[in-house]
Design a protein around this motif. Structure first.
Motif, PDB file in Angstrom:
ATOM      1  N   PHE A 476      -3.180  80.054  27.458  1.00  0.00           N
ATOM      2  CA  PHE A 476      -2.979  80.369  26.052  1.00  0.00           C
ATOM      3  C   PHE A 476      -4.295  80.229  25.302  1.00  0.00           C
ATOM      4  O   PHE A 476      -5.189  79.476  25.725  1.00  0.00           O
ATOM      5  N   ALA A 477      -4.407  80.951  24.192  1.00  0.00           N
ATOM      6  CA  ALA A 477      -5.600  80.851  23.350  1.00  0.00           C
ATOM      7  C   ALA A 477      -5.184  80.849  21.895  1.00  0.00           C
ATOM      8  O   ALA A 477      -4.154  81.418  21.521  1.00  0.00           O
ATOM      9  N   VAL A 478      -6.011  80.203  21.067  1.00  0.00           N
ATOM     10  CA  VAL A 478      -5.752  80.115  19.626  1.00  0.00           C
ATOM     11  C   VAL A 478      -7.044  80.439  18.896  1.00  0.00           C
ATOM     12  O   VAL A 478      -8.107  79.884  19.216  1.00  0.00           O
ATOM     13  N   LEU A 479      -6.966  81.353  17.922  1.00  0.00           N
ATOM     14  CA  LEU A 479      -8.100  81.651  17.057  1.00  0.00           C
ATOM     15  C   LEU A 479      -7.877  80.968  15.717  1.00  0.00           C
ATOM     16  O   LEU A 479      -6.869  81.210  15.043  1.00  0.00           O
ATOM     17  N   LEU A 480      -8.814  80.116  15.323  1.00  0.00           N
ATOM     18  CA  LEU A 480      -8.752  79.409  14.040  1.00  0.00           C
ATOM     19  C   LEU A 480      -9.841  79.975  13.140  1.00  0.00           C
ATOM     20  O   LEU A 480     -11.035  79.801  13.419  1.00  0.00           O
ATOM     21  N   PRO A 481      -9.479  80.678  12.045  1.00  0.00           N
ATOM     22  CA  PRO A 481     -10.511  81.230  11.147  1.00  0.00           C
ATOM     23  C   PRO A 481     -11.408  80.158  10.550  1.00  0.00           C
ATOM     24  O   PRO A 481     -12.543  80.433  10.190  1.00  0.00           O
ATOM     25  N   ASN A 482     -10.899  78.943  10.427  1.00  0.00           N
ATOM     26  CA  ASN A 482     -11.685  77.833   9.896  1.00  0.00           C
ATOM     27  C   ASN A 482     -11.848  76.786  10.989  1.00  0.00           C
ATOM     28  O   ASN A 482     -10.881  76.202  11.457  1.00  0.00           O
ATOM     29  N   ALA A 483     -13.112  76.544  11.389  1.00  0.00           N
ATOM     30  CA  ALA A 483     -13.364  75.650  12.518  1.00  0.00           C
ATOM     31  C   ALA A 483     -13.518  74.198  12.105  1.00  0.00           C
ATOM     32  O   ALA A 483     -13.819  73.355  12.951  1.00  0.00           O
ATOM     33  N   ALA A 484     -13.315  73.884  10.827  1.00  0.00           N
ATOM     34  CA  ALA A 484     -13.581  72.524  10.338  1.00  0.00           C
ATOM     35  C   ALA A 484     -12.780  71.479  11.109  1.00  0.00           C
ATOM     36  O   ALA A 484     -13.291  70.411  11.432  1.00  0.00           O
ATOM     37  N   ASP A 485     -11.529  71.749  11.400  1.00  0.00           N
ATOM     38  CA  ASP A 485     -10.669  70.765  12.056  1.00  0.00           C
ATOM     39  C   ASP A 485     -10.304  71.184  13.471  1.00  0.00           C
ATOM     40  O   ASP A 485      -9.244  70.819  13.985  1.00  0.00           O
ATOM     41  N   ALA A 486     -11.161  71.968  14.114  1.00  0.00           N
ATOM     42  CA  ALA A 486     -10.811  72.529  15.422  1.00  0.00           C
ATOM     43  C   ALA A 486     -10.558  71.440  16.458  1.00  0.00           C
ATOM     44  O   ALA A 486      -9.576  71.491  17.211  1.00  0.00           O
ATOM     45  N   ALA A 487     -11.442  70.435  16.519  1.00  0.00           N
ATOM     46  CA  ALA A 487     -11.269  69.384  17.528  1.00  0.00           C
ATOM     47  C   ALA A 487      -9.997  68.586  17.278  1.00  0.00           C
ATOM     48  O   ALA A 487      -9.260  68.256  18.218  1.00  0.00           O
ATOM     49  N   GLU A 488      -9.728  68.267  15.999  1.00  0.00           N
ATOM     50  CA  GLU A 488      -8.502  67.517  15.685  1.00  0.00           C
ATOM     51  C   GLU A 488      -7.263  68.329  16.021  1.00  0.00           C
ATOM     52  O   GLU A 488      -6.267  67.798  16.545  1.00  0.00           O
ATOM     53  N   LEU A 489      -7.304  69.647  15.719  1.00  0.00           N
ATOM     54  CA  LEU A 489      -6.157  70.498  16.048  1.00  0.00           C
ATOM     55  C   LEU A 489      -5.970  70.604  17.561  1.00  0.00           C
ATOM     56  O   LEU A 489      -4.839  70.691  18.050  1.00  0.00           O
ATOM     57  N   ALA A 490      -7.072  70.612  18.295  1.00  0.00           N
ATOM     58  CA  ALA A 490      -6.959  70.656  19.756  1.00  0.00           C
ATOM     59  C   ALA A 490      -6.265  69.400  20.278  1.00  0.00           C
ATOM     60  O   ALA A 490      -5.415  69.478  21.185  1.00  0.00           O
TER      61      ALA A 490
END
Length: 831
Positions: A476-490
């Motif tokens: 699966f893959a997820v595109l996040l337009p805003n990378a500010a919280d990418a690690a926390e969302l991961a």
């Protein structure tokens, strides 16, 4: 005003018809006014339909033939009768009655001031009448437009012109027609007969023209349905085009299409308050804006249900005597409506509802119902075609199993973000750990259900602006337009997915590894971002972490892995001597004697030194090089085992097989040939397999294992207890030995010692029942060794006994043990 203008003006009629009794004039005028009210011409805009009538004909006759008071009374009385028949509300009735009275009074007063009594109509009289009637009519139209502006806001110049020009044209025609009637009436009975004939012919011509005009509009609309409906890319685009045309043709305030997909309730069920059915609605109103929504079809929509289920059209006009129809109109908040069924494809049904005829004096009639039924067939064809186009478009960009975006759609979204985004975006890439075992052991149906659960969890825990995609399999893959919280969302994704899932077959925990890549100025294409996320994901797996964020140093690791694969391929083909074997001894816990060894391969890399199996075995398995490595290990292990036997140490040797090996139907023949070349008894050979390697394709692997067992070699099941359903498949495998995984053995000294001890005891008891030898891996201290002996375990291996050592070192190790223990003997291996 009308009373003031006419009541005190005792003017005689301007024209006297000697051959027409005066007493009949007033009733005749009232009848003509009433008749004229039935022939309406509507000029429509917004929610309004300004109605123009042929009342100008009796109006001209009245101002010339009767006193002003009589004209006003005839005009108002006829209007009131018409309003009652048309069920106009009281406010409208009073306003329109006052307007008609004022118009008649102004016309009569001005003309009587301008003209004197005369014996017949001349040219000058006709001109004056035409000018006055037209002028007053324009004045009254302006008053109506002023009221409309007051309630609905400013009017455009075209809207004003539509009303004034139409009113002027109709006024001129009516006035001219009235003059002709007067000229004819002046000729006695023949003239009166001609008047009747002209009126009948005129009325018929008007109705014929109106009917022809509507048929022409209907044919035009049908043509537009066929031409414009084809090629629409979405249902919204189609509805925006065609519903607007239906609304204009039927002069309606609102047109609505309702579409129900799936099982439809019957009318009796709906009346019994069954569960409402969800429906898609597309509505176009006076502002021509399309509104897309959803609603439920329940008892309050029983007319729509009747159209859906029984395909019965309904004409619900304000004049109906049916209480059910009137109640339905009140519940929907409309004055009148037409409901017809849309003949959609199997599994779907729909209705087309046209509501609120524009204008207070008009309502829907049977002709409207007939026209709408004709149009719905073409509309249904257009809807079916458009929905097929939508489905094809959706299927091209979405995964059929989960409904998530697919790789192509994700790439488009990444491209869009990279070219138009103002900030950093991120891609999360993940797959499920050991998902293959779910499919292999529990079946693909359970695997598909697990993927759907994962998709739902991803949708639920990610922001609404995230694009979630399934790339294939369990990836699966997820595109996040805003990378500010990418690690926390991961981390949130990993936590959310790791919640256990209870199926009837088993409880599963879909753990995952997540790689995160964040955009940078050097990126220009989606593959770059996906490749970096993929690199980060494998970095997480390699380091036993749930989440890893991509860094440039990870690419160096990728390059190193590619170089290592190339070196491994060259070593296997040109330098097999680089493959070294180390052996870890196994002892009988009852006698202390060495029963055998496990062969473990090392790679003497020319520049990197000696590499452990964790560095190159996964690469060999993923690239297929394992198929060349395993024969080398087998031949070398058997040869050294024969040497030990010749030296008086008749122990067994165990060699590990991969999934690729045991899927090869030629493996039994190759093993038999290797045993024959070396001259070693088959019962000295143990082949270790894992359950997951077998169950990937049991129809192909099980026959291979049975043939190996028939050679006399022992099949050992490695890592027992770590699969999804090991116990359920144990009886299917032709094994003679089971190895308890080191994680359970080391758990004997951990916090869960009691539960681990119970589990190992169960495995040992199972082995005794099935006549299997039980081997414990990972024994690292004397206490663990003694506890295993106390539990009844037969064989053990681990660092406490010996670390893996080379062949010559093993010969020395055996000799040292031989000096302090009875001569070693081989324990028989049950098969």
């Amino acid at each position: 005003m009308a009373v003031g203008l006419t009541w005190h003006a005792e003017a005689p009629p301007i024209l006297v018809l000697n051959k027409v009794p005066a007493v009949l004039l007033a009733p005749a005028l009232a009848a003509l006014f009433l008749l004229a009210e039935q022939f309406l011409m509507n000029v429509e805009f917004r929610r309004q339909a300004h109605s123009l009538t042929l009342a100008g004909v009796p109006l001209v006759l009245g101002v010339l033939l009767v006193p002003p008071q009589t004209l006003v009374i005839a005009r108002v009385s006829a209007a009131m009768v018409a309003f009652v028949l048309q069920r106009i509300n009281v406010d409208k009735m009073l306003y329109n009655g006052a307007a008609y009275a004022c118009e008649a009074a102004l016309d009569a007063t001005i003309i009587h001031l301008w003209l004197q009594p005369m014996p017949r109509v001349d040219f000058w009289t006709a001109v004056v009448v035409l000018v006055v009637i037209a002028g007053v009519d324009q004045l009254m139209s302006l008053l109506v437009l002023s009221l409309i502006r007051l309630h609905n806001g400013p009017l455009s110049g075209r809207e004003i012109a539509d009303v004034l020009v139409s009113a002027a044209a109709l006024s001129a025609v009516a006035s001219a027609f009235a003059v002709i009637v007067l000229l004819l009436l002046g000729n006695g009975a023949l003239g009166a007969a001609l008047v009747v004939l002209v009126i009948v012919v005129g009325a018929g011509a008007y109705r014929g023209h109106a009917s022809t005009r509507r048929r022409h509009q209907a044919l035009t609309l049908i043509h537009e349905f066929v031409s414009e409906g084809v090629g629409a890319e979405s249902l919204e685009q189609l509805a925006g085009q065609l519903l607007s045309r239906i609304r204009q043709l039927l002069r309606a305030a609102t047109v609505e299409v309702m579409i129900v997909d799936g099982q439809l309730p019957n009318l009796a069920t709906v009346r019994a308050d069954a569960e409402p059915t969800a429906a898609l609605t597309l509505t176009i109103g006076e502002d021509e804006a399309l509104v897309l929504g959803r609603r439920t079809v329940d008892y309050s929509d029983w007319i729509a249900v009747r159209a859906l289920v029984q395909e019965e059209p309904t004409l619900a006009a304000r004049t109906t005597k049916d209480r059910g129809l009137r109640r339905w109109l009140m519940e929907r908040g409309v004055r009148d409506a037409v409901v017809v069924a849309l003949p959609l494809s199997s599994g779907s049904a729909g209705t087309l509802t046209v509501m609120d005829r524009l204008g207070e004096t008009a309502t829907f009639v049977e002709d409207d119902l007939t026209l709408l039924q004709t149009l719905t067939g073409h509309l249904a064809v257009a809807i079916r075609s458009t929905r097929l186009v939508e489905k094809l478009g959706y299927d091209a960009t979405h995964d059929s199993l989960t409904g998530l975006s697919n790789r192509a759609h994700l790439s488009e979204q990444i491209t869009h973000v990279l070219t138009t985004g103002t900030g950093d975006a991120a891609v999360l890439l993940l797959d499920l750990d050991r998902f293959k075992e779910v499919n292999d052991i529990l079946g693909h149906d359970v695997g598909d259900r697990l993927l759907k659960v994962v998709a739902d969890r991803l949708r639920g825990c990610l922001p609404a602006n995230a694009t979630v995609a399934r790339l294939g399999g369990d990836e699966f893959a997820v595109l996040l337009p805003n990378a500010a919280d990418a690690a926390e969302l991961a981390e949130l994704v990993a936590d959310t997915l790791a919640e256990p899932v209870q199926f009837d077959e088993a409880m599963l925990t879909p753990e995952s590894s997540v790689g995160v890549a964040i955009t940078s100025t050097g990126l220009s294409a989606p593959p770059d971002l996906l490749r970096q996320a993929d690199t980060a994901m494998y970095e997480a797996k390699a380091n036993d972490r749930r989440v890893a964020v991509y860094g440039p140093e990870m690419d160096r690791g990728r390059i190193e892995r590619l170089a290592l694969v190339a070196d491994l391929r060259m070593a296997l083909s040109d330098h097999p001597e680089q493959m070294l074997l180390h052996y870890q001894p196994k002892i009988d816990l009852n006698t202390g004697l060495v029963t055998g060894v496990e062969a473990l391969v090392r790679w003497a890399h020319p520049t990197l030194g000696v590499l452990g199996p964790d560095r190159f075995i996964p690469l060999a398995e993923s690239t297929g090089l394992i198929e060349g490595l395993t024969p080398l290990v087998l031949e070398a292990g058997l040869a050294e085992c024969r040497t030990w036997t010749a030296d008086g140490y008749p122990i067994s040797v165990a060699v590990n097989l991969s999934a690729r090996n045991i899927s090869d139907p030629l493996l039994p023949d190759r093993v038999a040939q290797a045993i024959a070349r070396v001259g070693l008894p088959a019962d000295r050979v143990i082949l270790e397999i894992t359950e997951s390697s077998v169950m990937g394709d049991p129809e192909q692997t099980l026959p291979v294992l049975h043939k190996l067992r028939d050679l006399g070699v022992c099949i050992s099941l490695d890592d027992f207890g770590t699969g999804y359903s090991s116990l359920s498949y144990l009886q299917r495998l032709p094994v003679g030995e089971v190895k308890i995984d080191r994680s359970f053995v080391q758990g004997l000294s951990g916090e869960n010692r009691a539960s681990t001890r119970a589990l190992i005891k169960t495995i040992i008891g199972l082995g005794a029942d099935l006549n299997l030898r039980i081997v414990a891996e990972g024994v690292e201290d004397l206490a663990t060794l003694d506890e295993l002996r106390g539990l009844g375990c037969q064989v053990a291996q681990g660092y406490y006994i010996s670390r893996p050592i080379s062949g010559p070192d093993l010969r020395t190790w055996l000799a040292r043990r031989d000096e302090s223990a009875p001569r070693l003997r081989l324990l028989s291996v049950g098969t």
